[in-house]
Design an enzyme around this catalytic site. Structure first.
Site, mmCIF file in Angstrom:
data_model
loop_
_atom_site.group_PDB
_atom_site.id
_atom_site.type_symbol
_atom_site.label_atom_id
_atom_site.label_comp_id
_atom_site.label_asym_id
_atom_site.label_seq_id
_atom_site.Cartn_x
_atom_site.Cartn_y
_atom_site.Cartn_z
ATOM 1 C CG ASP A 1 -1.953 0.922 1.401
ATOM 2 O OD1 ASP A 1 -2.321 1.458 0.333
ATOM 3 O OD2 ASP A 1 -2.621 1.236 2.266
ATOM 4 C CD GLU B 1 -0.418 5.335 -3.875
ATOM 5 O OE1 GLU B 1 -1.186 4.399 -4.362
ATOM 6 O OE2 GLU B 1 0.134 5.845 -2.944
ATOM 7 C CG ASP C 1 -7.865 3.855 0.723
ATOM 8 O OD1 ASP C 1 -7.697 2.440 0.829
ATOM 9 O OD2 ASP C 1 -6.991 4.409 0.976
#
Length: 840
Positions: free
Chosen positions: A255, A258, A525
């Site tokens: 997670d 990015e 999310d």
């Protein structure tokens, strides 16, 4: 289907909480399909990792325009002429999708905000009690000590309990997954020190380790270009996830890659920003054993001897100030760990209170502590004392008045410096020269002259600074969109290092073109609302059909916000026909595991039963995509490219080659409209023949525990005769063959069999079923893998008269093929056949 007037699509990977429509999200896949109906389909792919605005407009004739911040104009033109052909050609460029372990297609459960190992075990036990098959249990970052990667919280997720949990799951044919983030806590602990020693972290221009802010506070970020990073990452995985001495996970979740940073650009004071945001967040109160019996789990997971104490204190505070109780007992900090002190609640303000597990018959010293905005502390000058009650006592209380006041005096304030430690020594010497930039000289890598529509603002906001230079001279400005994909590949190799020969399953948030050849993706999310239920279908088709990332799915029932039983039931049935099927949500909201509502529990049981019976069918489709690039899930226009009505269908799709899924698209309704192309279909549940005429029809009384499904004429589907509680038991079930004849009375289908876990297969079977219009079924192919099961029944759908759907209702039409009327019957013919491991 994209807008063609005044439309801009931006690519710049970011932490896109709630997946806001119309903005740049977690991943970057600069490919489009230009579908022109009977005139054919082509695709265009720009292999470029820089930020982009892609503009589509028709103010001066229809055009698509690429506006790119840099990089190479590396275009690939995919000639088609069909949508499936374009997808296959794209797979030739970016790589074929990886095969997943068979068990990965089972049902998964996760929730952020799990209190401790006891709560994880309780969820597992509750699924068993509810009769809902649970294949894999997940744990979010809750398991970490103060959110530091490669650590366990010793009080809430101690190693011995984690190992007992994993052992229980494995003994019950279940699996376990945890999350790993890329950001490593900038603190004096082995994963950080090892990364510095291996020169694995991004550095600034002066050679010091670059700092951002993520969950553990101040963090360092791996440089995936650096030659020492793979070995560093392998070492941390081999140690922390060691099957004997660590947590023996079966797959991996990554997670925040990015890369996400909480620090607002320019991040000149990461320590200060971490304090202001309260990172790392305070963990929940320590529990001494489970509060309830957990059926089936060992003694360590059952209630332990403890006394409950309710601490009450009268404390007037200002907004943003909180009160802790801190003392000598382990559940309130053990006298030395202020991060384990317990935050008191304000339901009866100005009385702050909390009921806490305490060791029985023990003298405990304690004090109340004010927590100021910015994470500083005001301690009481003296300690208080209480003697706890016997085992099982619950009525002991304190009624205190705090001795400190706010605002604080400086001599009583202690900063939270212990959570963002400086190193005892300074291993941050310059590890390498900056090297030469790769790209044109003289560029402004922070504020380029052209601005893309990054929803986060400036390019460096809430992420890595874009003027950072990776090993080899690569600027973050040029490689930002690759960060998540490179972490994915490095993590896949690390999983292979610890389990050689087994297919790794790595679920990632951030992706780039070609990520599907390494890893899988969950859709981020999302929000627990109807809009995101619908968006999840469109995203499923984008990743599965256009981007070659077939193992994809949403957080079922919604990640953020409060779901409800009607939405969750619909989503549970929809998720059953998504390749990746996981229930997941955020912390601080009412839990929404499937068993918490009778309606949702039944919807989940129904969906999982069908999903598992079809698991080998969809596993075969995965194999086909792995081999040929033909997508596992496909939009309607992929199957009906000449039907213009199919072009814009975003919520109806093919799950494998022979099953059409038509989810309910109207909120809180049992009525929905579905499009029936000019073809023949068969109701999955009733086997009723449905003749489509290229019209939208209305379905009524669609139960919340069901989802409309149709076999598509021309297909043969090999499915398990029965479902099971685990995929291990499912593989022992016999097969049933469903023949759904086309309009001319023929049908074909395939079945792929292997051991389900190995990268290199010792033996496989690939069986082709063919049904001709004379009523003959033949089975041919390779039969190397011995499945140990048989085909026990064959069902031929259809008949001389078929039920037809039209906008006005039902009508009867005759079959179009001459041989069809004499051969097809709406009946089930049963026969015993040899095991699928032989060529008979």
């Amino acid at each position: 289907m994209l807008n063609t007037t005044n439309y801009t699509r931006t690519t710049w990977n970011r932490d896109a909480y709630l997946v806001p429509p119309g903005t740049n999200l977690y991943g970057d896949h600069p490919v489009y399909f230009d579908h022109r109906g009977s005139n054919g389909t082509h695709g265009v792919f720009l292999l470029n990792s820089n930020g982009q605005n892609l503009i589509i407009d028709d103010t001066d004739g229809q055009y698509l325009e690429f506006n790119i911040l840099g990089g190479v104009l590396d275009f690939y033109f995919l000639a088609g002429p069909s949508p499936v052909k374009v997808a296959q050609q794209y797979s030739e460029v970016v790589g074929k999708s990886a095969m997943m372990p068979y068990w990965g297609l089972g049902f998964h459960q996760c929730r952020y905000g799990m209190h401790d190992t006891y709560e994880v075990a309780e969820v597992v036990a509750n699924y068993i009690a509810a009769g809902i098959p649970l294949e894999t249990m997940w744990t979010d970052i809750d398991y970490m000590y103060l959110r530091r990667v490669f650590t366990l919280d010793p009080d809430r997720f101690p190693l011995h309990l984690m190992q007992e949990l994993v052992t229980y799951l494995h003994e019950h044919q279940q699996h376990y997954i945890v999350m790993v983030d890329p950001a490593v806590a900038y603190q004096n602990y082995p994963p950080f020190n090892n990364g510095v020693a291996d020169k694995a972290f991004l550095t600034t221009a002066n050679g010091s380790v670059y700092k951002g802010v993520v969950w553990p506070g101040v963090t360092a970020f791996p440089d995936w270009f650096a030659p020492g990073t793979q070995g560093y990452w392998d070492g941390e995985f081999d140690s922390f996830f060691n099957a004997q001495t660590g947590v023996d996970i079966d797959a991996l979740w990554i997670d925040m890659n990015e890369a996400s940073s909480f620090c607002v650009w320019p991040c000149t004071d990461p320590e200060g920003q971490a304090r202001e945001m309260g990172d790392p967040p305070r963990p929940p109160a320590i529990r001494l054993g489970s509060p309830r019996n957990i059926s089936g789990f060992p003694a360590d997971f059952q209630p332990q001897c403890k006394a409950e104490v309710t601490f009450n204190v009268n404390a007037t505070t200002f907004f943003g100030e909180n009160i802790l109780v801190f003392g000598s007992a382990v559940p309130i900090g053990g006298g030395n760990d202020i991060m384990n002190a317990v935050t008191l609640g304000t339901a009866d303000y100005p009385i702050w209170s909390a009921t806490i597990d305490m060791p029985p018959n023990t003298v405990v010293t304690y004090q109340y502590v004010r927590v100021e905005p910015g994470s500083s502390y005001i301690y009481e000058a003296t300690n208080r004392t209480i003697t706890t009650g016997d085992c099982g006592s619950t009525n002991q209380t304190t009624n205190d008045t705090i001795t400190t006041s706010s605002p604080p005096s400086s001599k009583k304030v202690k900063r939270l410096d212990g959570a963002v430690l400086s190193l005892d020594e300074s291993p941050l010497e310059k590890r390498q020269s900056n090297g030469n930039e790769v790209g044109l000289p003289g560029r402004d890598l922070i504020n380029p002259q052209y601005t893309i529509n990054n929803a986060a603002g400036s390019l460096s906001n809430k992420t890595l600074d874009t003027d950072l230079i990776h090993y080899g001279g690569y600027a973050e400005y040029d490689t930002h969109n690759l960060y998540g994909a490179m972490m994915s590949e490095t993590s896949r190799l690390a999983m292979l290092s610890r389990r050689p020969g087994l297919r790794p399953m790595v679920i990632t948030r951030s992706t780039f073109a070609g990520s599907g050849r390494q890893v899988d993706h969950w859709l981020g999310d999302n929000k627990a609302d109807w809009e995101h239920y619908l968006i999840s279908i469109a995203e499923l088709l984008e990743f599965g059909a256009l981007y070659q990332v077939p193992m994809v799915g949403s957080d079922v029932c919604g990640y953020a916000g409060v779901t409800n039983d009607l939405l969750c039931a619909r989503w549970a049935t929809l998720g059953g026909f998504s390749p990746f099927y996981r229930n997941h949500e955020t912390s601080g909201e009412p839990p929404h595991e499937f068993y918490r509502w009778p309606l949702v529990a039944q919807a989940a049981r129904n969906a999982i039963t069908i999903r598992y019976q079809l698991l080998d069918y969809i596993y075969t489709a995965f194999y086909e995509q792995n081999q040929t690039g033909a997508p596992t899930v496909q939009p309607m226009f992929f199957h009906y490219p000449a039907d213009a009505n199919a072009n814009a269908l975003a919520y109806q799709y093919f799950y494998g080659p022979g099953l059409m899924v038509a989810p309910v698209t109207e909120e809180n309704s049992t009525t929905t409209g579905i499009y029936m192309p000019d073809d023949i279909f068969y109701n999955y549940y009733t086997h009723e023949t449905v003749r489509g005429h290229g019209e939208t029809v209305t379905l009524t009384d669609v139960a919340y525990t069901s989802i409309p499904l149709y076999y598509v004429g021309g297909n043969i589907i090999a499915m398990r005769a029965n479902s099971s509680n685990t995929t291990t038991e499912l593989r022992k079930q016999d097969f049933s063959i469903i023949i759904a004849p086309s309009l001319n009375g023929t049908a074909t289908g395939n079945l792929y069999l292997d051991d389900g876990v190995s990268i290199e297969q010792a033996a496989t079977s690939y069986i082709t079923f063919t049904y001709d219009c004379s009523g003959k079924l033949s089975m041919s192919g390779s039969f190397g893998y011995t499945a140990g099961v048989s085909v026990t029944s064959i069902t031929v759908l259809g008949g001389s008269n078929t039920t037809s759907f039209s906008a006005g209702g039902y009508s009867k039409v005759k079959a179009t093929a001459e041989c069809r009327s004499s051969r097809l019957r709406r009946a089930t013919s049963r026969l015993r056949m040899t095991a699928l491991g032989s060529s008979a």
